[in-house]
Design a protein around this motif. Structure first.
Motif: not given
Length: 277
Positions: A60, A33, A57, A253, A73, A246-247, A36-37, A249-250, A64
């Protein structure tokens, strides 16, 4: 040393051991986590970052732009949900058949099926690929979903769970005029909710995390699943590790949500699979 002191010492040792194990499990997730930041340069900085940064941000957006992660996803969710429903139905019906129907060669057939638990999945990749090519399914969702519907572990779990159902319960339902389908739906399935929850979690996670088979049969990046899309971000010259983290971690979820939604039945479902005839 008194008995109370010895008991207190064992409790302290047990608590300390559990705390160490918990830390060993949670620290990688925490670093995931945190990573990812941060940007790729900061991720591998010395010392490594221990607190969240301000690049989530940007990571992410990069994810994308390079992998169309929102579409990816949705692909994974669609494939995992359809697979969980279809494979759950196949495994449940097969487990019921092996547990409650007597037919010639039942034990030999079940033993042959259980060989699938010890045969490496890589052995079947080439014949499965040839089969998908002959069916002209390469590059489609059904090529990912169909080959593993009859999962040996799922059938084993449901067979062992349903073996605990009393035969007298089924016989009484038949005497009351219950057809086989109604008997299965109204008598067999309700007590199987814990086992079904455990099966659903296992099937969803199995399909969500599958990498090798989707990598082989999916041809277009628009149909990629999450593991395949994240792997495609690793370039020969440059890799955006911030976006990959980041991917990742996402992607964790949905797995966490599925487990939290069904955890109440998970342990009891696995224990039900340990019941012997």
């Amino acid at each position: 040393m008194t008995a109370a002191a010895r008991h207190r010492g064992r409790s302290i040792l047990l608590t300390s051991g559990l705390a160490i194990v918990l830390a060993a499990v949670l620290i990688p997730f925490y670093w995931l986590v945190v990573g990812a930041t941060h940007s790729s340069g900061e991720v591998f900085g010395s010392p490594p970052p221990l607190l969240p940064g301000g690049h989530l941000t940007a990571n992410l957006h990069s994810l994308q732009d390079t992998a169309r992660f929102g579409r990816v996803v949705l692909n994974s969710l669609l494939i995992a949900v359809i697979y969980t429903v279809c494979a759950g139905a196949v495994c449940t019906l097969a487990g019921y058949g092996f547990a409650k129907y007597r037919f010639r060669g039942r034990e030999a057939l079940f033993g042959l099926l259980m060989l699938g638990l010890v045969v490496p999945a890589q052995v079947t990749l080439v014949p499965l690929f040839q089969m998908m090519a002959e069916l002209r399914w390469l590059g489609t969702y059904q090529a990912v979903i169909m080959p593993n519907l009859a999962l040996p572990f799922g059938i084993f779990l449901m067979r062992q769970s349903m073996a605990a159902l009393p035969d007298e319960l089924l016989d009484s339902g038949r005497m009351d005029g219950c057809g086989e389908l109604r008997l299965f739906r109204q008598v067999v399935l309700p007590p199987m909710k814990p086992a079904l929850a455990a099966l659903a979690i296992f099937l969803f996670l199995y399909q969500w995390n599958d990498f090798i088979w989707p990598l082989i049969v999916l041809r277009d990046s628009a149909t990629y699943t999450v593991p395949v899309a994240l792997a495609s971000l690793q370039g020969l010259d440059e890799t955006d590790y911030g976006a990959i983290l980041a991917g990742t971690a996402a992607a964790a979820i949905p797995m966490a949500l599925v487990f939290l939604a069904l955890q109440r039945h998970f342990v009891s479902g696995l224990l039900a699979g340990a019941v012997k005839e």
